[in-house]
Structures are given as structure tokens and as C-alpha cells.
Scaffold this motif. Structure first.
Motif, PDB file in Angstrom:
ATOM      1  N   SER A 331      90.091   0.777 -71.821  1.00 31.84           N
ATOM      2  CA  SER A 331      88.800   0.282 -72.631  1.00 31.84           C
ATOM      3  C   SER A 331      88.644   1.960 -73.497  1.00 31.84           C
ATOM      4  O   SER A 331      89.102   2.582 -73.099  1.00 31.84           O
ATOM      5  N   ILE A 332      87.490   1.917 -74.198  1.00 30.23           N
ATOM      6  CA  ILE A 332      87.041   3.182 -74.908  1.00 30.23           C
ATOM      7  C   ILE A 332      85.633   3.041 -74.605  1.00 30.23           C
ATOM      8  O   ILE A 332      84.847   1.984 -74.836  1.00 30.23           O
ATOM      9  N   ARG A 333      84.984   4.235 -74.081  1.00 31.71           N
ATOM     10  CA  ARG A 333      83.453   4.420 -73.636  1.00 31.71           C
ATOM     11  C   ARG A 333      82.646   4.974 -74.781  1.00 31.71           C
ATOM     12  O   ARG A 333      83.365   6.248 -75.273  1.00 31.71           O
ATOM     13  N   ILE A 334      81.805   4.428 -75.589  1.00 33.95           N
ATOM     14  CA  ILE A 334      80.883   5.078 -76.447  1.00 33.95           C
ATOM     15  C   ILE A 334      79.736   5.228 -76.157  1.00 33.95           C
ATOM     16  O   ILE A 334      78.945   4.088 -75.589  1.00 33.95           O
ATOM     17  N   GLU A 335      78.961   6.442 -75.914  1.00 35.20           N
ATOM     18  CA  GLU A 335      77.695   6.590 -75.453  1.00 35.20           C
ATOM     19  C   GLU A 335      76.926   7.393 -76.383  1.00 35.20           C
ATOM     20  O   GLU A 335      77.266   8.550 -76.828  1.00 35.20           O
ATOM     21  N   VAL A 336      75.762   7.026 -76.620  1.00 35.49           N
ATOM     22  CA  VAL A 336      74.642   7.901 -77.672  1.00 35.49           C
ATOM     23  C   VAL A 336      73.501   7.718 -77.011  1.00 35.49           C
ATOM     24  O   VAL A 336      72.955   6.671 -76.742  1.00 35.49           O
ATOM     25  N   SER A 337      73.089   9.011 -76.760  1.00 30.62           N
ATOM     26  CA  SER A 337      71.680   9.255 -76.155  1.00 30.62           C
ATOM     27  C   SER A 337      70.818  10.136 -76.839  1.00 30.62           C
ATOM     28  O   SER A 337      71.176  10.862 -77.313  1.00 30.62           O
ATOM     29  N   GLU A 378      81.585  -5.167 -74.554  1.00 29.97           N
ATOM     30  CA  GLU A 378      80.254  -5.207 -74.037  1.00 29.97           C
ATOM     31  C   GLU A 378      79.452  -4.015 -74.541  1.00 29.97           C
ATOM     32  O   GLU A 378      79.794  -2.918 -74.673  1.00 29.97           O
ATOM     33  N   LEU A 379      78.040  -4.159 -74.650  1.00 28.71           N
ATOM     34  CA  LEU A 379      77.116  -3.134 -74.906  1.00 28.71           C
ATOM     35  C   LEU A 379      75.792  -3.270 -74.231  1.00 28.71           C
ATOM     36  O   LEU A 379      75.441  -4.456 -73.946  1.00 28.71           O
ATOM     37  N   SER A 380      75.303  -2.435 -73.528  1.00 32.67           N
ATOM     38  CA  SER A 380      73.802  -2.171 -73.078  1.00 32.67           C
ATOM     39  C   SER A 380      73.097  -1.046 -73.650  1.00 32.67           C
ATOM     40  O   SER A 380      73.580   0.080 -74.060  1.00 32.67           O
ATOM     41  N   ALA A 381      71.692  -0.996 -73.599  1.00 35.88           N
ATOM     42  CA  ALA A 381      70.789   0.012 -74.226  1.00 35.88           C
ATOM     43  C   ALA A 381      69.851  -0.107 -73.294  1.00 35.88           C
ATOM     44  O   ALA A 381      69.254  -1.153 -73.056  1.00 35.88           O
ATOM     45  N   GLY A 382      69.019   1.033 -73.161  1.00 36.19           N
ATOM     46  CA  GLY A 382      68.065   1.146 -72.538  1.00 36.19           C
ATOM     47  C   GLY A 382      67.605   2.616 -71.982  1.00 36.19           C
ATOM     48  O   GLY A 382      68.418   3.647 -72.082  1.00 36.19           O
ATOM     49  N   LEU A 383      66.439   2.823 -71.245  1.00 38.92           N
ATOM     50  CA  LEU A 383      65.985   4.120 -70.980  1.00 38.92           C
ATOM     51  C   LEU A 383      66.609   4.394 -69.411  1.00 38.92           C
ATOM     52  O   LEU A 383      66.819   3.528 -68.554  1.00 38.92           O
ATOM     53  N   ARG A 384      67.099   5.711 -69.523  1.00 39.81           N
ATOM     54  CA  ARG A 384      68.061   6.278 -68.464  1.00 39.81           C
ATOM     55  C   ARG A 384      67.891   7.638 -67.990  1.00 39.81           C
ATOM     56  O   ARG A 384      68.232   8.379 -69.115  1.00 39.81           O
ATOM     57  N   GLY A 385      67.128   8.047 -67.319  1.00 38.18           N
ATOM     58  CA  GLY A 385      66.638   9.431 -66.898  1.00 38.18           C
ATOM     59  C   GLY A 385      65.910  10.161 -68.125  1.00 38.18           C
ATOM     60  O   GLY A 385      66.112  11.279 -68.197  1.00 38.18           O
ATOM     61  N   GLY A 386      64.861   9.433 -68.646  1.00 37.87           N
ATOM     62  CA  GLY A 386      64.114   9.565 -69.695  1.00 37.87           C
ATOM     63  C   GLY A 386      64.687   9.783 -71.153  1.00 37.87           C
ATOM     64  O   GLY A 386      63.914  10.171 -71.832  1.00 37.87           O
TER      65      GLY A 386
END
Length: 406
Positions: A331-337, A378-386
Motif C-alpha cells: 500500500s501507499i500511505r498519505i498523511e496530511v496534518s 481506506e481513509l480516516s480523519a480526525g484530531l490527533r495530538g492537537g
């Protein structure tokens, strides 16, 4: 009673265990009958005079055959018939008779269709011969009826019972197959309807939207040929560039709707220049190594997810967003914070109530989730560590892993 039924069902969970339980039950009943002195119940006196414990020996032989009754029911039944005949010569016993009944039932239940037809013929002939023999030995119809009914009870009843259970099972299997066929047909109709809808959407996009985009590109190109002022030239060039890019993407969408694989995605996650340009437009930072080869759907979906996540971060977040793209196993992991301000006070009838500033309509998140699922991820979104984090994982085909990105 229900507990005993459930226990019996668990004991007979597999054919091997069922055969062992059946053999044990018949052996127990047969030995108890012999222990109470009821040997030789089928005939008053055996044709061969032997000790009564020979019934137990033949019973053990019959129960041993029952252990392999599901592997070769026809051969086991023939061997069981020999054991029954030998037991009958010394007077017969209830236990060995139960062995024969069980083996006939087993063949009728799990034997081949040819073996079942032969068994039916053999039972019919045997019952007929024993009926005639009863007429001759007992000198009259009463003896014929008596011996005929006895033989049918021993031979015909398990045959009829096993065949009836077999037919019911086959009917149940047929009903299940028909139900699965109906489900398959419904799925085919649904897929056909969806395919027709996609074809209609593709035609509408081609005839309407793509045509308008082509007209915009042609008119802006004509305006550029007329040598406009520098400010107007820059605007017209941007409009023409955007319209050509939108037209390319529209053609890709049309190909996808028609069920064909586009040659390339117009906006690709694996395109280093495209993703760096996108990140730069939003003032974000990115960490992305060389990517493996991606399918068109994953390549385009990853770019669109990144684009929407950066747009949301710019609209609702604080400060620059951080993008991390990481190839993983399969898989390939895409993270935007991005940082967010949790709450702001708003007035509601004189009372101050907190409301998160990072909440929007939720449409962008829904679209990103749909894109990820459509590509098999799959995709998830939410607050993590402020910080607000959007995390997507998209599949990478096994043959493509380890290849360098484009």
C-alpha cells in the motif's frame, strides 16, 4: 433435551466423528442386549451351534466396518451383509442387525446414484425371495406375509428412510443454488443498470462539459493570437492552461466511466512536479520518496485526496500543512496534518458556546473517503495530538512494489 440434542450434534460434527459415534452407539446397544441374555433373537436355534460370545465377535466386526462406512459405502455394505449372514447362521442378534440397517441407510444417503439404484433392486429381489421362502417353509400365505414384512422392515425401512433424507437434502441444495442464481442475476442487472448510467454520464460529459471546455481553450488561444496587453495575456494564458488541463481530466473521467483504463492520469500522485506544484500552491511542506508504479485509479485518487486535504487545511487550519507520503508493504500511505484552533466563542442568545473552527460541511471528507474506497483503500480523519490529520492508505499491486516512481 435441547442440551442433549446440541451435544449429539457436536459429537457428529464431521463424517469421521459421526461414523465413530454411530459405531459406538450400536456396539453399546448390541453388547447390552447380549449381556441380558437376548442373543439369538432372530431365530430360535441357529443352523450352526457355537458359543453365544460369537455374536459379540461378529458385532465388533460389524462396528469396525461402520467406522469406514462413508469412505466406501458400497463395499462396506457388502462386507456387512456377509457379517449379517454369518450372524444369522448362529441365530442372529439385534446388534448385528442394527449394523446392517445403518450400512443400508448410509449407502442410500451418501452413495452414488448407480449404487442406490442397484441397492433398490437388490432389496426388492431379496424381499421377494424371502416372501416366497416364507410361503414354502411355513406352508401358506400367512408365513409369506410374516417373513416378507420382517425382511422389508430390516432391509426396506432404512433404504426408504435414507433415500427420503437424501431427496430432502438435494432439494435444499437445489433451492440454495436457485437462490444464489437469483442473487447473481440481480447483481448482473444492477451492474448493467450502473453501466448504462455511466455510459449516459460519459456521453453527457463529452457532449456538454468537454465541448464547453474545448470552446474556452479555442477562444482564449484566439485571444492570445491577437497580442493582448501583458496583464490580459497572463490571465488568458492561465485560463487556457486550466481549460486544457480540465479537458484532459474530463477525457480521463469519460474513459473511466466507459469502463476502459486511461493511458495515464492527468493529475498523478507519482508525478513529482505535479505534487510539488500542488503543495507549493498551499504553502505546505512535503516528504515523499520515490514512489512505486501505481495503477491509474490509485495514482489519480491519491492526487485528488491530497488536493482536497490541502484545500481543507488551507480553509480551516492554521499555519502550513505537513504532507507525508510513505510506500508500505502492499500500500501507499498519505498523511496530511495541520494545526487547528479548537474552539472559538460564539454568541447564542446571550450565552457563549464553544464551536470547533475546523468543522466544515463534511462534504470534502465524504468525497475523499469515497475516492479511497473506490480505489480499494481506506481513509480516516480526525484530531490527533492537537492537529487535524487526514490519513489514507491506497493499495499497490504486488508486481509493482519496489519499482521506481515516475
Amino acid at each position: 433435551m435441547d442440551h442433549l440434542t446440541a451435544l449429539w450434534a457436536r459429537l457428529r460434527l464431521t463424517p469421521q466423528r459421526q461414523a465413530a459415534v454411530d459405531a459406538g452407539a450400536v456396539l453399546t446397544v448390541g453388547l447390552l442386549v447380549l449381556a441380558f441374555g437376548f442373543g439369538g433373537m432372530m431365530t430360535d436355534v441357529g443352523w450352526v451351534s457355537v458359543p453365544q460370545w460369537w455374536h459379540a465377535v461378529l458385532l465388533l466386526a460389524g462396528c469396525a466396518l461402520m467406522l469406514v462406512k462413508f469412505r466406501a459405502p458400497g463395499v462396506v455394505l457388502l462386507a456387512g451383509a456377509v457379517v449379517f449372514a454369518a450372524d444369522l447362521l448362529i441365530g442372529g442378534s439385534i446388534g448385528v442387525m442394527l449394523v446392517l440397517i445403518d450400512l443400508i441407510y448410509t449407502l442410500a444417503l451418501v452413495g452414488s446414484a448407480t449404487a442406490l439404484r442397484r441397492l433398490i433392486s437388490m432389496v426388492a429381489v431379496t424381499v421377494g425371495l424371502l416372501t416366497i421362502l416364507g410361503w414354502l417353509l411355513l406352508q401358506g400365505p400367512r408365513g409369506a406375509v410374516f417373513l416378507g414384512l420382517q425382511s422389508f422392515a430390516v432391509l426396506g425401512t432404512p433404504l426408504w428412510w435414507g433415500r427420503s433424507v437424501r431427496q430432502q437434502r438435494e432439494l435444499a441444495e437445489l433451492a440454495q443454488v436457485r437462490a444464489e442464481d437469483h442473487i447473481h442475476l440481480a447483481q448482473l442487472r444492477h451492474e448493467e443498470t450502473a453501466r448504462d448510467e455511466r455510459e449516459q454520464m460519459a456521453r453527457d460529459l463529452h457532449d456538454a462539459v468537454a465541448g464547453h471546455l474545448s470552446a474556452i481553450a479555442l477562444r482564449t488561444e484566439a485571444a492570445l493570437v491577437a497580442d493582448p496587453a501583458p496583464a490580459e495575456r497572463e490571465t488568458l494564458s492561465s485560463v487556457r492552461s486550466f481549460s486544457l488541463e480540465a479537458l484532459t481530466e474530463m477525457r480521463t473521467m469519460i474513459e473511466l466511466l466507459r469502463g476502459t483504463e486511461p493511458q495515464r492520469a492527468p493529475s498523478r500522485l507519482s508525478d513529482r512536479a505535479a505534487r510539488e506544484r500542488l503543495v507549493g500552491e498551499h504553502g505546505a511542506t512535503i516528504s515523499c520518496p520515490d514512489l512505486p508504479a501505481l495503477s491509474t485509479s490509485v495514482d489519480q485518487a491519491g492526487y485528488r485526496i491530497l488536493q482536497e486535504a490541502l484545500t481543507n487545511a488551507t480553509k480551516h487550519g492554521q499555519g502550513p500543512a505537513a504532507v507525508t507520503v510513505t510506500p508500505e508493504e502492499g500500500s501507499i500511505r498519505i498523511e496530511v496534518s495541520n494545526a487547528v484552533e479548537p474552539v472559538v466563542p460564539i454568541s447564542d442568545g446571550g450565552a457563549h458556546q464553544p464551536r470547533p473552527t475546523y468543522l466544515g460541511s463534511g462534504l470534502g471528507l465524504a468525497i475523499m473517503t469515497e475516492r479511497a474506497r473506490a480505489a480499494g483503500g481506506e481513509l480516516s480523519a480526525g484530531l490527533r495530538g492537537g492537529r487535524w490529520q487526514v490519513l489514507a492508505r491506497l493499495p499497490v499491486p504486488a508486481p509493482a512494489r519496489g519499482q521506481e516512481g515516475r
